[in-house]
Design an enzyme around this catalytic site. Structure first.
Site, mmCIF file in Angstrom:
data_model
loop_
_atom_site.group_PDB
_atom_site.id
_atom_site.type_symbol
_atom_site.label_atom_id
_atom_site.label_comp_id
_atom_site.label_asym_id
_atom_site.label_seq_id
_atom_site.Cartn_x
_atom_site.Cartn_y
_atom_site.Cartn_z
ATOM 1 N N THR A 35 0.828 -1.215 0.000
ATOM 2 C CA THR A 35 0.000 0.000 0.000
ATOM 3 C C THR A 35 0.860 1.261 0.000
ATOM 4 O O THR A 35 0.339 2.368 -0.005
ATOM 5 C CB THR A 35 -0.919 0.048 1.243
ATOM 6 O OG1 THR A 35 -0.079 -0.038 2.391
ATOM 7 C CG2 THR A 35 -1.926 -1.079 1.234
ATOM 8 N N ASP A 93 -7.790 6.402 8.353
ATOM 9 C CA ASP A 93 -6.842 6.378 7.231
ATOM 10 C C ASP A 93 -7.599 6.096 5.931
ATOM 11 O O ASP A 93 -7.579 4.993 5.391
ATOM 12 C CB ASP A 93 -5.756 5.332 7.487
ATOM 13 C CG ASP A 93 -4.591 5.461 6.498
ATOM 14 O OD1 ASP A 93 -4.744 6.192 5.494
ATOM 15 O OD2 ASP A 93 -3.549 4.835 6.731
ATOM 16 N N PHE A 99 15.354 -0.167 -5.075
ATOM 17 C CA PHE A 99 14.612 0.720 -5.981
ATOM 18 C C PHE A 99 15.155 2.156 -6.032
ATOM 19 O O PHE A 99 14.390 3.125 -6.028
ATOM 20 C CB PHE A 99 13.116 0.744 -5.610
ATOM 21 C CG PHE A 99 12.544 -0.621 -5.392
ATOM 22 C CD1 PHE A 99 12.518 -1.549 -6.428
ATOM 23 C CD2 PHE A 99 12.054 -1.012 -4.145
ATOM 24 C CE1 PHE A 99 12.017 -2.823 -6.227
ATOM 25 C CE2 PHE A 99 11.552 -2.291 -3.937
ATOM 26 C CZ PHE A 99 11.529 -3.197 -4.968
ATOM 27 N N LYS A 112 20.680 -0.800 3.224
ATOM 28 C CA LYS A 112 20.319 -1.566 2.022
ATOM 29 C C LYS A 112 21.473 -2.499 1.627
ATOM 30 O O LYS A 112 21.253 -3.641 1.226
ATOM 31 C CB LYS A 112 19.952 -0.616 0.875
ATOM 32 C CG LYS A 112 18.584 0.059 1.083
ATOM 33 C CD LYS A 112 18.150 0.905 -0.104
ATOM 34 C CE LYS A 112 16.736 1.442 0.100
ATOM 35 N NZ LYS A 112 16.241 2.255 -1.014
ATOM 36 N N ASN A 162 18.013 4.317 -10.057
ATOM 37 C CA ASN A 162 18.242 5.750 -9.819
ATOM 38 C C ASN A 162 16.973 6.432 -9.311
ATOM 39 O O ASN A 162 16.400 5.976 -8.352
ATOM 40 C CB ASN A 162 18.774 6.453 -11.064
ATOM 41 C CG ASN A 162 20.268 6.248 -11.250
ATOM 42 O OD1 ASN A 162 20.871 5.420 -10.597
ATOM 43 N ND2 ASN A 162 20.877 7.002 -12.121
#
Ligand SMILES: NC(=O)c1ccc[n+]([C@@H]2O[C@H](COP(=O)([O-])OP(=O)(O)OC[C@H]3O[C@@H](n4cnc5c(N)ncnc54)[C@H](OP(=O)(O)O)[C@@H]3O)[C@@H](O)[C@H]2O)c1
Length: 315
Positions: free
Chosen positions: A17, A46, A120, A140, A160
């Site tokens: 989500t 929410d 990502f 990461k 990138n």
């Protein structure tokens, strides 16, 4: 309902989500994979999250929809149901750290054929970042190393910049688009970065999940025509609007000072901009077909959105 074609792998998206995760869910459903989402239940007010969940009408199983990574048994149950796990958890240290629990569940379950961790962005091995982005890149890189050490089948995705955040504001993290007359250009404005549309990144991610050519490799998503420097982005914008902009060049000292006095998450976004536009993304010197592949070469059929097309859509 989802139509499952042949023996397409079942995909679980953790963080589906989120801002990027929702594109991955959409791409997985579009590609006819049995698609599962693991997310925390929305709190009562929410409404945005409720709307996103309602838009996932084709989810294979609503039963595994809700869960928290703090509930290991629920996570393990969800992991056992699928072949592929994609983490799109956010970039803050707490969420990145939670991925170690996913690795534990993958090891225990033993059925997962591909794991894609939450990367990502720029390749953590090819940047020279400043804080607070530095911590994110370090984490990461640590998760990458753990995945390799545990021999978990994987693909690391490096794309990138997403187009949606940096192009509308012409690289200025602190400005809300639209931008009219004046633009701040970081550094000399000549460092080039690739900008890939968020939806296209998701499409490539889903293409990779059962592709043996990307197993245990880095997938770079670097469309040649999407490499732009800030000077080139601004020039493109001027050409499209027919209006010259006043340019104010921001030195690295000025940007560092701005990072140190800005609140979160702005300081983080500025430090990402610093890492890319001042320090630049270095080429991966170890890149060989045995360790890294490029998405537009592997999947020429993807009609990705060019920077120019994206810019046109903003005008
Ligand atoms: N290259 C670029 O330009 C760029 C730009 C932005 C992001 N990124 C990268 O893209 C990735 C995703 O970032 P994002 O901004 O899309 O993240 P995001 O919007 O913060 O989404 C994070 C997701 O993780 C879920 N989550 C958090 N804690 C959880 C828990 N304990 N259990 C279950 N789910 C949990 C959140 O659920 P809730 O909705 O319940 O909170 C949300 O769905 C990151 O790696 C980031 O660095 C790259």
């Amino acid at each position: 309902m989802v139509t499952v074609v042949g023996k397409k792998p079942k995909i679980l998206i953790i963080g589906g989500t989120g801002r990027f995760g929702r594109h991955v869910v959409d791409a997985s459903i579009r590609a006819n994979h049995a698609t599962f989402v693991f997310t925390m239940p929305p709190v009562t007010d929410d409404t945005e999250k409720k709307k996103i969940l309602e838009s996932f009408t084709c989810l294979e199983s609503k039963s595994s929809l809700y869960g928290s990574l703090h509930d290991y048994e629920m996570l393990l149950e969800a992991v056992k149901k699928v072949d592929v796990i994609i983490s799109t958890l956010g970039s803050d240290p707490v969420q990145l750290e939670l991925q170690t629990i996913i690795l534990k569940a993958i090891m225990e379950a033993g059925n997962v054929k591909r794991f894609i961790p939450s990367e990502f962005g720029m390749d953590s091995k090819c940047v020279n970042p400043v804080e607070p982005a530095k911590t994110m890149f370090m984490m990461k890189a640590q998760i990458r190393q753990m995945i390799r050490n545990y021999n978990i089948p994987h693909t690391f995705i490096c794309n990138n910049f997403f187009q949606n955040f940096f192009i509308p504001r012409l690289g200025q993290a602190e400005i809300s688009p639209p931008i009219y007359d004046t633009v701040g250009i970081i550094g000399d404005g000549d460092v080039q970065v690739t900008y890939v549309n968020d939806r296209d990144v998701a499409t490539y991610v889903i293409k990779t999940v059962d592709d043996p050519r990307t197993l245990n490799k880095i997938l770079y998503i670097t469309p040649r025509e999407n490499f732009y420097s800030l000077n080139q982005l601004v020039a493109l914008r001027e050409k499209k609007t027919g209006k010259a902009m006043e340019k104010k060049y921001v030195t690295n000292e000025e940007l560092l000072a701005k990072i140190s006095c800005s609140p979160s998450p702005l300081n983080f976004q500025l430090s990402i901009a610093y890492s890319a536009y001042i320090n630049g993304v270095q080429p991966n010197l170890n890149m060989s077909p045995s360790s890294a592949v490029e998405a537009t070469e592997l999947y020429p059929e993807v009609d990705y959105i060019s920077v120019e097309e994206f810019m046109n859509s903003l005008l």
